[in-house]
Design a protein around this motif. Structure first.
Motif, PDB file in Angstrom:
ATOM      1  N   THR A 111       0.729  -1.269  -0.060  1.00 36.79           N
ATOM      2  CA  THR A 111      -0.025  -0.016  -0.108  1.00 36.79           C
ATOM      3  C   THR A 111       0.790   1.312  -0.138  1.00 36.79           C
ATOM      4  OG1 THR A 111      -1.698  -1.162   1.351  1.00 36.79           O
ATOM      5  CG2 THR A 111      -1.915   1.258   1.042  1.00 36.79           C
ATOM      6  N   TYR A 112       1.880   1.385   0.701  1.00 38.04           N
ATOM      7  CA  TYR A 112       2.927   2.450   0.835  1.00 38.04           C
ATOM      8  C   TYR A 112       3.455   2.382  -0.479  1.00 38.04           C
ATOM      9  CZ  TYR A 112       2.027   2.366   5.879  1.00 38.04           C
ATOM     10  OH  TYR A 112       1.310   2.395   7.076  1.00 38.04           O
ATOM     11  N   GLN A 162       1.290   3.998  -3.073  1.00 37.71           N
ATOM     12  CA  GLN A 162       1.113   5.512  -2.678  1.00 37.71           C
ATOM     13  C   GLN A 162       2.420   6.179  -3.105  1.00 37.71           C
ATOM     14  OE1 GLN A 162      -1.804   6.870  -1.657  1.00 37.71           O
ATOM     15  NE2 GLN A 162      -0.968   8.773  -1.701  1.00 37.71           N
ATOM     16  N   ARG A 163       3.506   5.753  -3.238  1.00 36.75           N
ATOM     17  CA  ARG A 163       4.780   6.206  -3.358  1.00 36.75           C
ATOM     18  C   ARG A 163       5.198   6.044  -5.063  1.00 36.75           C
ATOM     19  NH1 ARG A 163       8.635   6.687   1.075  1.00 36.75           N
ATOM     20  NH2 ARG A 163      10.308   6.262  -0.346  1.00 36.75           N
ATOM     21  N   ARG A 199       1.190   4.052  10.832  1.00 33.73           N
ATOM     22  CA  ARG A 199       0.485   4.384   9.381  1.00 33.73           C
ATOM     23  C   ARG A 199       0.348   5.829   9.134  1.00 33.73           C
ATOM     24  NH1 ARG A 199      -4.964   1.679   9.364  1.00 33.73           N
ATOM     25  NH2 ARG A 199      -5.543   3.179  10.813  1.00 33.73           N
ATOM     26  N   PHE A 254       2.209   7.302   5.820  1.00 31.53           N
ATOM     27  CA  PHE A 254       1.079   7.643   4.770  1.00 31.53           C
ATOM     28  C   PHE A 254       1.618   9.314   4.421  1.00 31.53           C
ATOM     29  CE2 PHE A 254      -2.413  10.447   3.929  1.00 31.53           C
ATOM     30  CZ  PHE A 254      -2.671   9.967   2.615  1.00 31.53           C
ATOM     31  N   SER A 255       2.058  10.356   5.410  1.00 31.58           N
ATOM     32  CA  SER A 255       2.284  11.549   5.180  1.00 31.58           C
ATOM     33  C   SER A 255       3.556  11.527   4.318  1.00 31.58           C
ATOM     34  CB  SER A 255       2.485  12.148   6.478  1.00 31.58           C
ATOM     35  OG  SER A 255       2.895  13.606   6.331  1.00 31.58           O
ATOM     36  N   SER A 268       4.580   9.122   2.365  1.00 33.55           N
ATOM     37  CA  SER A 268       4.512   8.672   0.997  1.00 33.55           C
ATOM     38  C   SER A 268       3.644   9.373   0.227  1.00 33.55           C
ATOM     39  CB  SER A 268       3.926   7.187   1.107  1.00 33.55           C
ATOM     40  OG  SER A 268       4.555   6.464   1.854  1.00 33.55           O
ATOM     41  N   HIS A 269       2.822  10.081   0.887  1.00 31.95           N
ATOM     42  CA  HIS A 269       1.866  11.054   0.190  1.00 31.95           C
ATOM     43  C   HIS A 269       2.364  12.238  -0.423  1.00 31.95           C
ATOM     44  CE1 HIS A 269      -2.122  12.610  -1.470  1.00 31.95           C
ATOM     45  NE2 HIS A 269      -1.970  13.710  -0.427  1.00 31.95           N
ATOM     46  N   PHE A 323      -7.312   5.517   2.515  1.00 32.56           N
ATOM     47  CA  PHE A 323      -6.223   4.601   2.436  1.00 32.56           C
ATOM     48  C   PHE A 323      -6.173   3.830   3.672  1.00 32.56           C
ATOM     49  CE2 PHE A 323      -1.759   4.051   4.383  1.00 32.56           C
ATOM     50  CZ  PHE A 323      -1.065   3.880   3.211  1.00 32.56           C
ATOM     51  N   MET A 354      -5.808  -0.487   2.635  1.00 28.49           N
ATOM     52  CA  MET A 354      -4.998  -1.237   3.302  1.00 28.49           C
ATOM     53  C   MET A 354      -5.675  -2.624   3.907  1.00 28.49           C
ATOM     54  SD  MET A 354      -2.215  -0.455   6.518  1.00 28.49           S
ATOM     55  CE  MET A 354      -1.228   0.514   5.166  1.00 28.49           C
TER      56      MET A 354
END
Length: 304
Positions: A26-27, A30-31, A155, A159-160, A162-163, A220, A224
């Protein structure tokens, strides 16, 4: 099937890998680093061969150091890729390509020096879940638990980063440490899934369940969770099929995951077409009146 000790270990390994691999995937999605798992997998092949070489030098079973060697090589390679991506002059895709070819070449070369053959690498390239030993299972449990703790426990911060990495820097987050953590967890995921689907197919197990979840969810966290459920289902189902049919477990699991994605992608437009249009701002009233804007001038007024 459930009374067979080999299948008991294999099912537990498939369950752990199916739940943990999509969390890291998932990460990566996103990346926009979906192919990172492939690059790390090729590097881990060199670690497998290096473990064989060490085992042969120490006079023990060559495969005894295969998985630890893969872990060390994968972590080192993942950190090298992240370092090149951030500070090197080589672009990210070029760095991955170099890792691809170097990992395969190093693995084939070292396995020959260790007295093995290319056939010994096949079980690591395409998976050999029926040969999971007790020590392999213990290592899988430990690494899977670590992956889930980091992937779920951190997470929000991951997420921060990666986003929007620039926003994460402005927020005071340790961006380099978090990026390195994602790389290390990705490397651990590759080595955990090595026995189940093989190093050449491990990236598919990390990415395809996430692609399925994106067809069904819009957040998100739900992506996941759904991806983990899909990963568990396809791993257990694929392993069950291979118990009754003499086919490759890794290839069966990946084909099942792709089939689920095809069904989800085909059904999603039909469900969206039948359902009512969602309100993009449910917290705001629908009868908001906008102030009148400036009157548009006619062509005659513009000319004059």
């Amino acid at each position: 099937m459930l009374t067979d000790p080999f299948m008991q270990r294999a099912l537990l390994a498939a369950l752990l890998v199916g739940a943990s691999a999509p969390v890291v995937g998932t990460y990566l999605v996103q990346r926009r680093l979906s192919l990172l798992g492939d690059g790390i997998g090729h590097i881990a092949l060199t670690g497998v061969a290096l473990g064989w070489l060490i085992g042969a030098a120490l006079g023990v079973a060559p495969e005894a150091f295969a998985v630890p060697g893969a872990v060390v090589a994968a972590v080192a390679g993942a950190l090298a890729i992240e370092l090149v991506r951030r500070r090197g002059r080589t672009s990210g895709d070029l760095a991955l390509a170099i890792m691809f070819y170097g990992g395969i070449a190093g693995g084939v070369l070292l396995i020959g020096i260790a007295g093995g053959s290319n056939g010994n690498l096949m079980q690591y390239l395409f998976g050999s879940i029926s040969t999971v030993s007790g020590s392999d299972l213990v290592l899988t449990v430990v690494l899977s638990a670590l992956i889930l703790v980091v992937g779920i426990g951190l997470r929000a911060a991951l997420f921060s980063v990666s986003h929007d990495e620039e926003f994460a820097v402005a927020s005071g987050l340790p961006v380099w440490l978090l990026n390195a953590m994602v790389a290390v967890v990705s490397a651990l995921t590759v080595t955990v899934a090595m026995r189940v689907v093989g190093l050449l197919l491990v990236s598919a197990l990390m990415i395809v369940p996430v692609a399925v979840a994106q067809q069904l969810t819009h957040s998100f966290a739900r992506t996941m969770g759904t991806a983990s459920v899909v990963g568990v289902v396809v791993c257990v189902t694929g392993l069950t099929i291979t118990y009754f049919q003499d086919v490759s477990p890794g290839a069966t699991i990946v084909v099942l995951a792709i089939a689920v994605y095809a069904v989800a992608a085909a059904v999603r437009p039909l469900v969206a077409r039948r359902g009512p249009a969602a309100d993009p701002h449910p917290d705001l009233p629908d009868d908001v009146e906008l102030p009148p804007g400036p009157r548009a001038r006619t062509d005659q007024e513009v000319c004059t």
